[in-house]
Scaffold this motif. Structure first.
Motif, mmCIF file in Angstrom:
data_model
loop_
_atom_site.group_PDB
_atom_site.id
_atom_site.type_symbol
_atom_site.label_atom_id
_atom_site.label_comp_id
_atom_site.label_asym_id
_atom_site.label_seq_id
_atom_site.Cartn_x
_atom_site.Cartn_y
_atom_site.Cartn_z
ATOM 1 N N THR A 1 0.812 -1.208 0.000
ATOM 2 C CA THR A 1 0.000 0.000 0.000
ATOM 3 C C THR A 1 0.850 1.264 0.000
ATOM 4 O O THR A 1 0.324 2.352 0.218
ATOM 5 N N PRO B 1 -5.196 0.658 9.185
ATOM 6 C CA PRO B 1 -6.317 0.013 8.491
ATOM 7 C C PRO B 1 -7.117 -0.918 9.386
ATOM 8 O O PRO B 1 -8.192 -1.385 9.005
ATOM 9 N N THR C 1 -12.095 10.156 -2.940
ATOM 10 C CA THR C 1 -12.329 8.781 -2.502
ATOM 11 C C THR C 1 -13.800 8.594 -2.145
ATOM 12 O O THR C 1 -14.380 7.528 -2.405
ATOM 13 N N ALA D 1 -13.237 7.715 4.593
ATOM 14 C CA ALA D 1 -12.587 7.615 3.294
ATOM 15 C C ALA D 1 -11.859 8.904 2.966
ATOM 16 O O ALA D 1 -12.370 10.002 3.198
ATOM 17 N N VAL E 1 -7.264 6.152 2.321
ATOM 18 C CA VAL E 1 -7.999 5.217 1.473
ATOM 19 C C VAL E 1 -9.338 4.958 2.164
ATOM 20 O O VAL E 1 -10.194 5.825 2.188
ATOM 21 N N ILE E 2 -9.545 3.778 2.730
ATOM 22 C CA ILE E 2 -10.710 3.521 3.574
ATOM 23 C C ILE E 2 -10.205 3.050 4.930
ATOM 24 O O ILE E 2 -9.392 2.130 5.011
ATOM 25 N N THR E 3 -10.683 3.704 5.971
ATOM 26 C CA THR E 3 -10.305 3.356 7.337
ATOM 27 C C THR E 3 -11.548 2.948 8.114
ATOM 28 O O THR E 3 -12.455 3.767 8.312
ATOM 29 N N SER F 1 -16.390 -2.793 4.503
ATOM 30 C CA SER F 1 -15.371 -1.735 4.555
ATOM 31 C C SER F 1 -14.060 -2.230 3.984
ATOM 32 O O SER F 1 -13.420 -1.557 3.149
ATOM 33 N N ARG G 1 -12.177 -1.206 0.417
ATOM 34 C CA ARG G 1 -10.796 -0.746 0.471
ATOM 35 C C ARG G 1 -9.918 -1.552 -0.485
ATOM 36 O O ARG G 1 -9.112 -0.991 -1.236
ATOM 37 N N GLU G 2 -10.082 -2.861 -0.461
ATOM 38 C CA GLU G 2 -9.267 -3.716 -1.318
ATOM 39 C C GLU G 2 -9.562 -3.463 -2.788
ATOM 40 O O GLU G 2 -8.642 -3.462 -3.612
#
Length: 360
Positions: free
Chosen positions: A137, A176, A264, A304, A309-311, A334, A338-339
């Motif tokens: 990442t 994350p 995002t 986001a 990214v996404i948390t 979630s 994110r992935e």
């Protein structure tokens, strides 16, 4: 016609072994590449003196307008190394448009979008060895910014403005594994007619008191609402937009107006249907969120943003209440969202939306 940012290469690049050591564990915002983009603006000459030059300090008069009146904006985006060694940007057109909107709100000159792209891409090409490799990442974080540089004391738009781009290799900004949020009824981030939708430094400086309040209550970040009464609605976190997954299959996020139009955020809304979710943008009363967390109809919460990214949000606390979300573990949707975003950014799946822009 494409604007040119000619390269004036530094005479003192960081040695390759030292750069490699940094790329192994870059952190976030700690180590910067060898070069920077630069351009200047005046009413008479417009945008001029474009170049890529050695990273170096600015020389400002003590009366420079930015130091006194905070006339400044910035953006944040990343460059991603794919498995074949190529380097790509993710939705930079959206950053360019938001940069122009922020400039308009702060009465700064409009930077042509071709200059925005040319400056970023020229800097990446000059410092291409700084773009991290690997399938994790890590990425190269890019910070375009613009500030009032005229030497004067007086409240009016500056007649000299500097634009620049700097870059740093970066790991994810937040854990994350999840964060906890403190609902502040003491501080608000923005108001109708304010600068909440602009990406300007003053918004973030004003957030530090709320962030400190959250930390005093054992939380990682603040969750802003638009008032202190029972009708208060959710706005956003200190550095991220917020989303709520419900048992009805909805993906709910606060409507735009006083919050930042996150790139995002928009990406998540566009991907929602691929995960069986119905995206909903509307006002979200704090009372509704608390009730949903209490009765289980809100099953996941996440934040986001470009840096994050996404948390996943694993807990929300406020004055007299506390909720653990998902047993304190990140939610499946979630993590899946994110992935998917990371897979697109790093070229691990097809970019069916046309979001990637090739640089190297």
């Amino acid at each position: 016609m494409v604007s040119a940012f000619p390269l004036v290469r530094t005479a003192s690049p960081l040695p390759a072994d030292q750069r490699a050591a940094i790329l192994d564990a870059p952190g976030f915002g700690l180590h910067f590449t060898d070069h920077m983009a630069f351009a200047s603006w005046t009413p008479e000459a417009g945008w001029h003196d474009r170049r890529i030059q050695a990273l170096q300090p600015f020389s400002l008069h003590p009366s420079a307008a930015v130091l006194h009146y905070a006339q400044e904006i910035f953006e944040g985006l990343k460059a991603y190394r794919h498995a074949d060694g190529s380097v790509w940007l993710f939705r930079p057109e959206s950053n360019a448009r938001r940069f122009r909107r922020s400039a308009e709100r702060m009465r700064l000159p409009q930077l042509p979008e071709q200059d925005f792209f040319a400056s970023i891409e020229a800097l990446i090409r000059a410092d291409e060895p700084w773009v991290p490799a690997g399938t994790g990442t890590v990425s190269l974080y890019l910070r375009p910014f613009m500030f009032a540089a005229e030497a004067f004391l007086g409240v009016r738009p500056s007649r000299r403005v500097v634009y620049s781009v700097i870059a740093c290799p970066a790991q994810p900004y937040f854990n994350p594994g999840g964060v906890t949020l403190w609902v502040s009824t003491t501080y608000t981030r923005a108001a109708v007619g304010g600068t909440g939708a602009a990406k300007c430094g003053g918004n973030y400086g004003a957030s530090l008191a709320a962030q400190t309040e959250a930390e005093r209550h054992g939380c990682d970040q603040v969750l802003y609402v638009d008032g202190a009464d029972e009708e208060a609605c959710i706005e956003e976190s200190g550095a991220m937009n917020l989303f709520f997954v419900t048992t009805r299959g909805e993906l709910v996020t606060p409507a735009l107006g006083t919050i930042l139009e996150g790139i995002t955020r928009d990406t998540v809304l566009m991907l929602a249907s691929e995960f069986g979710l119905t995206p909903v943008e509307r006002a979200v009363p704090l009372a509704e969120l608390r009730a949903g967390l209490a009765d289980g109809t809100v099953t996941e919460v996440f934040a986001a943003g470009t840096a994050a990214v996404i948390t996943p949000v694993t807990g929300i606390k406020g004055d007299g209440y506390a909720f653990m979300i998902g047993g304190g573990k990140p939610g499946e949707l979630s993590l899946a969202l994110r992935e998917r975003i990371l897979d697109i950014q790093y070229g691990r799946v097809a970019d069916t939306h046309g979001w990637l822009r090739s640089v190297v």
